[in-house]
Design a protein around this motif. Structure first.
Motif, PDB file in Angstrom:
ATOM      1  N   LYS B  40       8.584 -14.532  -7.104  1.00  0.00           N
ATOM      2  CA  LYS B  40       7.939 -13.412  -7.795  1.00  0.00           C
ATOM      3  C   LYS B  40       8.979 -12.663  -8.630  1.00  0.00           C
ATOM      4  N   ASP B  41       8.470 -11.814  -9.520  1.00  0.00           N
ATOM      5  CA  ASP B  41       9.357 -11.028 -10.375  1.00  0.00           C
ATOM      6  C   ASP B  41       9.585  -9.632  -9.798  1.00  0.00           C
ATOM      7  N   GLN B  42      10.649  -9.019 -10.259  1.00  0.00           N
ATOM      8  CA  GLN B  42      10.946  -7.640  -9.899  1.00  0.00           C
ATOM      9  C   GLN B  42       9.738  -6.758 -10.236  1.00  0.00           C
ATOM     10  N   GLY B  43       9.372  -5.888  -9.304  1.00  0.00           N
ATOM     11  CA  GLY B  43       8.255  -4.982  -9.539  1.00  0.00           C
ATOM     12  C   GLY B  43       6.924  -5.513  -9.030  1.00  0.00           C
ATOM     13  N   ASP B  44       6.847  -6.788  -8.731  1.00  0.00           N
ATOM     14  CA  ASP B  44       5.591  -7.342  -8.201  1.00  0.00           C
ATOM     15  C   ASP B  44       5.314  -6.744  -6.821  1.00  0.00           C
ATOM     16  N   GLN B  48       0.784  -7.970   3.094  1.00  0.00           N
ATOM     17  CA  GLN B  48       1.062  -8.852   4.222  1.00  0.00           C
ATOM     18  C   GLN B  48       0.180 -10.108   4.125  1.00  0.00           C
ATOM     19  N   GLY B  49       0.786 -11.279   4.241  1.00  0.00           N
ATOM     20  CA  GLY B  49       0.019 -12.524   4.196  1.00  0.00           C
ATOM     21  C   GLY B  49      -0.083 -13.133   2.813  1.00  0.00           C
ATOM     22  N   ASP B  50       0.288 -12.375   1.767  1.00  0.00           N
ATOM     23  CA  ASP B  50       0.225 -12.928   0.407  1.00  0.00           C
ATOM     24  C   ASP B  50       1.247 -14.053   0.256  1.00  0.00           C
ATOM     25  N   ASP B  51       0.904 -14.973  -0.628  1.00  0.00           N
ATOM     26  CA  ASP B  51       1.818 -16.045  -0.992  1.00  0.00           C
ATOM     27  C   ASP B  51       2.792 -15.442  -2.017  1.00  0.00           C
ATOM     28  N   ILE B  52       4.067 -15.334  -1.656  1.00  0.00           N
ATOM     29  CA  ILE B  52       5.026 -14.665  -2.548  1.00  0.00           C
ATOM     30  C   ILE B  52       6.113 -15.606  -3.070  1.00  0.00           C
ATOM     31  N   GLY B  53       5.884 -16.896  -2.971  1.00  0.00           N
ATOM     32  CA  GLY B  53       6.862 -17.824  -3.512  1.00  0.00           C
ATOM     33  C   GLY B  53       6.608 -19.224  -2.998  1.00  0.00           C
ATOM     34  N   VAL B  54       7.271 -20.175  -3.629  1.00  0.00           N
ATOM     35  CA  VAL B  54       7.140 -21.583  -3.227  1.00  0.00           C
ATOM     36  C   VAL B  54       8.537 -22.169  -3.055  1.00  0.00           C
ATOM     37  N   ALA B  66       4.216 -13.280   2.691  1.00  0.00           N
ATOM     38  CA  ALA B  66       4.775 -11.945   2.896  1.00  0.00           C
ATOM     39  C   ALA B  66       4.528 -11.514   4.338  1.00  0.00           C
ATOM     40  N   PRO B  67       5.584 -11.175   5.070  1.00  0.00           N
ATOM     41  CA  PRO B  67       5.393 -10.752   6.461  1.00  0.00           C
ATOM     42  C   PRO B  67       4.892  -9.315   6.551  1.00  0.00           C
ATOM     43  N   LEU B  68       4.965  -8.573   5.441  1.00  0.00           N
ATOM     44  CA  LEU B  68       4.473  -7.192   5.421  1.00  0.00           C
ATOM     45  C   LEU B  68       4.223  -6.755   3.981  1.00  0.00           C
ATOM     46  N   ASP B  69       3.672  -5.551   3.815  1.00  0.00           N
ATOM     47  CA  ASP B  69       3.379  -5.036   2.472  1.00  0.00           C
ATOM     48  C   ASP B  69       4.673  -4.558   1.807  1.00  0.00           C
ATOM     49  N   GLY B  70       4.747  -4.714   0.491  1.00  0.00           N
ATOM     50  CA  GLY B  70       5.941  -4.220  -0.176  1.00  0.00           C
ATOM     51  C   GLY B  70       5.960  -4.507  -1.662  1.00  0.00           C
ATOM     52  N   GLU B  71       7.161  -4.358  -2.230  1.00  0.00           N
ATOM     53  CA  GLU B  71       7.348  -4.565  -3.663  1.00  0.00           C
ATOM     54  C   GLU B  71       8.693  -5.244  -3.861  1.00  0.00           C
ATOM     55  N   VAL B  72       8.725  -6.191  -4.803  1.00  0.00           N
ATOM     56  CA  VAL B  72       9.977  -6.904  -5.072  1.00  0.00           C
ATOM     57  C   VAL B  72      10.933  -5.980  -5.826  1.00  0.00           C
ATOM     58  N   VAL B  73      12.093  -5.731  -5.246  1.00  0.00           N
ATOM     59  CA  VAL B  73      13.135  -4.964  -5.914  1.00  0.00           C
ATOM     60  C   VAL B  73      14.046  -5.927  -6.679  1.00  0.00           C
ATOM     61  N   ILE B  96      16.238 -14.370  -0.149  1.00  0.00           N
ATOM     62  CA  ILE B  96      15.234 -14.612  -1.196  1.00  0.00           C
ATOM     63  C   ILE B  96      14.884 -13.341  -1.985  1.00  0.00           C
ATOM     64  N   TYR B  97      14.531 -12.290  -1.265  1.00  0.00           N
ATOM     65  CA  TYR B  97      14.134 -11.043  -1.951  1.00  0.00           C
ATOM     66  C   TYR B  97      14.821  -9.834  -1.349  1.00  0.00           C
ATOM     67  N   LYS B  98      15.103  -8.841  -2.187  1.00  0.00           N
ATOM     68  CA  LYS B  98      15.273  -7.459  -1.745  1.00  0.00           C
ATOM     69  C   LYS B  98      13.911  -6.809  -1.974  1.00  0.00           C
ATOM     70  N   ILE B  99      13.392  -6.158  -0.973  1.00  0.00           N
ATOM     71  CA  ILE B  99      12.059  -5.567  -1.120  1.00  0.00           C
ATOM     72  C   ILE B  99      12.053  -4.095  -0.701  1.00  0.00           C
ATOM     73  N   LYS B 100      11.092  -3.363  -1.267  1.00  0.00           N
ATOM     74  CA  LYS B 100      10.840  -1.987  -0.837  1.00  0.00           C
ATOM     75  C   LYS B 100       9.640  -2.048   0.092  1.00  0.00           C
ATOM     76  N   LEU B 101       9.825  -1.556   1.317  1.00  0.00           N
ATOM     77  CA  LEU B 101       8.738  -1.612   2.299  1.00  0.00           C
ATOM     78  C   LEU B 101       7.668  -0.579   1.967  1.00  0.00           C
ATOM     79  N   ALA B 102       6.408  -0.991   2.043  1.00  0.00           N
ATOM     80  CA  ALA B 102       5.309  -0.063   1.807  1.00  0.00           C
ATOM     81  C   ALA B 102       4.840   0.566   3.126  1.00  0.00           C
ATOM     82  N   ASN B 103       5.072  -0.126   4.213  1.00  0.00           N
ATOM     83  CA  ASN B 103       4.554   0.335   5.490  1.00  0.00           C
ATOM     84  C   ASN B 103       5.493  -0.136   6.608  1.00  0.00           C
ATOM     85  N   ALA B 104       6.468   0.710   6.899  1.00  0.00           N
ATOM     86  CA  ALA B 104       7.511   0.325   7.858  1.00  0.00           C
ATOM     87  C   ALA B 104       6.947   0.062   9.258  1.00  0.00           C
ATOM     88  N   ASP B 105       5.772   0.589   9.546  1.00  0.00           N
ATOM     89  CA  ASP B 105       5.163   0.352  10.866  1.00  0.00           C
ATOM     90  C   ASP B 105       4.909  -1.141  11.109  1.00  0.00           C
TER      91      ASP B 105
END
Lengths: 365, 121
Positions: B40-44, B48-54, B66-73, B96-105
């Motif tokens: 995925k690209d930065q900002g995408d 949780q559960g989305d296909d975020i790469g191959v 995706a193991p959780l919700d977030g955004e690609v940094v 693979i990714y640096k991500i910003k967590l949307a829901n740390a829980d």
């Protein structure tokens, strides 16, 4: 799985060597060993690799009429096939499609036939029905080993000096380690090498003797597939099937002149017509411009965006160092150099039609 | 920094509200020789559960989920040119990714190293 998996005589050796066993056509076979597909592939191209292909069906045809009657099932010439020679052949159907591909060898007093593992239950009844006064015997007490790669001759010759004298598509009977074997100089990798039919009881001993040499590593079905794709060799069920003709599949070379002229095989009218006038589609090599592998089922579009076919085999070619694929395209788009588009996971990826094979064949002529 | 593991064989290290995500050595070993990575690209943004790469190996193509919700940094761009690094250092340089967590829980749903080691048996 609808039936219990079968094991070859080399099963215990595969497990001992760390083979990752998978179900293939109802057989438990190694897909790779600890070296991995990439390493096994390179080992075969650079030195030699040993494959267990005992799952394939080995069949003996005894009877004076065997060669002539096999010609009623296949568009190949067997009656003039010299003793000691093997020939690539096809069972065809009434619509010119391919029922299986096989190797037929003239073994002197009989024909020795090797068919695909998954199709023995089709091929044996097919031959038994068509061949009258011919005894059709499946050779279930023999294993089949494929020793492939530029070092194959130097590995096998110490155990079987006569093997060194064979050229591509020649076959002999000879003893190896005291047991009667059939040794044929052919294979499915594009490299020089042999297929050795050996009694089950001695198969593991032979495999160990070959693997004991530095240049020989065991290789599984994964490397077998990447090697044959780079060599531009068809896989039944992927690149050829009941709905593809030999002409479409680029296998016209396998139909000898007398058979082209005289016909007399299933689907002759359609196949002869295509030999004369061309086929509406052709199996071609496809070289993706990027790094994404194009696997079977990927849609092929013309540069203008019209669907022109589908990838039938594809993946990463370790020797090429990038993705390689084969697929059918309409005849107008089949010339090498034609730009096409592959739709990989919904995204268009540029690719070019190329001549097969991807890697030059390295046979001993 | 704590490392978490998913049942899809990913690891995540968390540092504040950003995290680094990769695949485990076990996953890399199972995939075999890795030859292609599509990210995925930065900002995408993803759930949780989305296909975020191959990730494609010589054997087959596998999705990264995706193991959780977030955004690609940041996506690790070195992987495109050197996909084999995922076999060599999947838990190090070949993140693979640096991500910003949307829901740390959602981190609570993941495993720690001991549980993951148990999980892969």
């Amino acid at each position: 799985m609808t039936q219990a998996s079968r094991r070859t005589p080399l099963y215990d050796l595969h497990v001992e060597l760390g083979g990752k066993m998978v179900d293939f056509a109802g057989w438990e076979m190694p897909v790779h060993y600890p070296l991995g597909i990439m390493g096994e592939h390179q080992h075969c191209r650079n030195k030699a690799a040993l494959f267990d292909v005992s799952h394939m069906g080995q069949v003996l045809l005894h009877g004076d009429a065997a060669a002539a009657q096999m010609e009623t099932l296949c568009p190949q010439d067997f009656t003039t096939l010299p003793q000691g020679k093997a020939r690539y052949a096809l069972f065809t159907n009434d619509t010119g499609g391919i029922l299986d591909d096989l190797i037929v060898s003239n073994a002197g007093d009989h024909l020795y036939v090797v068919v695909n593992a998954a199709l023995r239950d089709q091929d044996l009844p097919l031959m038994r029905a068509a061949l009258t006064d011919v005894t059709v015997t499946e050779l279930t007490d023999y294993a089949l080993l494929a020793l492939q790669g530029p070092a194959a001759e130097s590995i096998l010759a110490p155990l079987c000096p006569a093997a060194a004298d064979l050229t591509f598509m020649q076959t002999i009977q000879a003893d190896i380690l005291g047991s009667p074997c059939r040794i044929s100089r052919l294979g499915y990798t594009g490299e020089d090498g042999y297929e050795i039919s050996i009694p089950n009881d001695n198969a593991t001993t032979l495999a160990r003797a070959l693997l004991a040499q530095d240049n020989c590593a065991p290789a599984g079905l994964g490397a077998r597939d990447s090697l044959r794709i780079e060599a531009g060799l068809c896989l039944y069920g992927n690149d050829i099937s009941q709905t593809t003709t030999p002409v479409e599949a680029g296998l016209s070379w396998a139909i000898q002149k007398r058979r082209r002229t005289n016909g007399g095989f299933p689907g002759a009218e359609i196949i002869q017509n295509q030999l004369q006038n061309g086929a509406p589609r052709k199996l071609v090599g496809l070289k993706p411009a990027g790094r994404a592998p194009a696997r079977a089922g990927v849609e092929i579009q013309s540069a203008q965006g019209a669907k022109i076919g589908e990838v039938t085999s594809g993946g990463f070619g370790p020797t090429i160092g990038g993705p390689v694929a084969m697929g059918y395209v309409s005849a107008a788009q089949a010339a090498p150099g034609t730009d096409i588009t592959l739709i990989i996971r919904g995204k268009p990826q540029p690719a070019t039609v190329v001549a097969l094979p991807f890697v030059p064949q390295n046979y001993k002529r | 920094m704590t490392t978490y593991y998913s049942e899809e064989h990913e690891w995540i290290t968390v540092d504040g509200d950003t995290a680094t995500l990769g695949i485990t050595q076990h996953a890399a070993d199972q995939l075999g020789d890795i030859v292609f990575v599509e990210l995925k690209d930065q900002g995408d943004e993803f759930s949780q559960g989305d296909d975020i790469g191959v990730i494609e190996s010589v054997k087959a193509a596998s999705e990264v989920y995706a193991p959780l919700d977030g955004e690609v940094v940041e996506a690790n761009e070195t992987l495109a040119d050197n996909p084999a690094s995922l076999n060599d250092h999947p838990e190090g340089d070949a993140w693979i990714y640096k991500i910003k967590l949307a829901n740390a829980d959602q981190l609570d749903e993941l495993m720690d190293l001991a549980a993951y080691t148990d999980f892969i048996g």
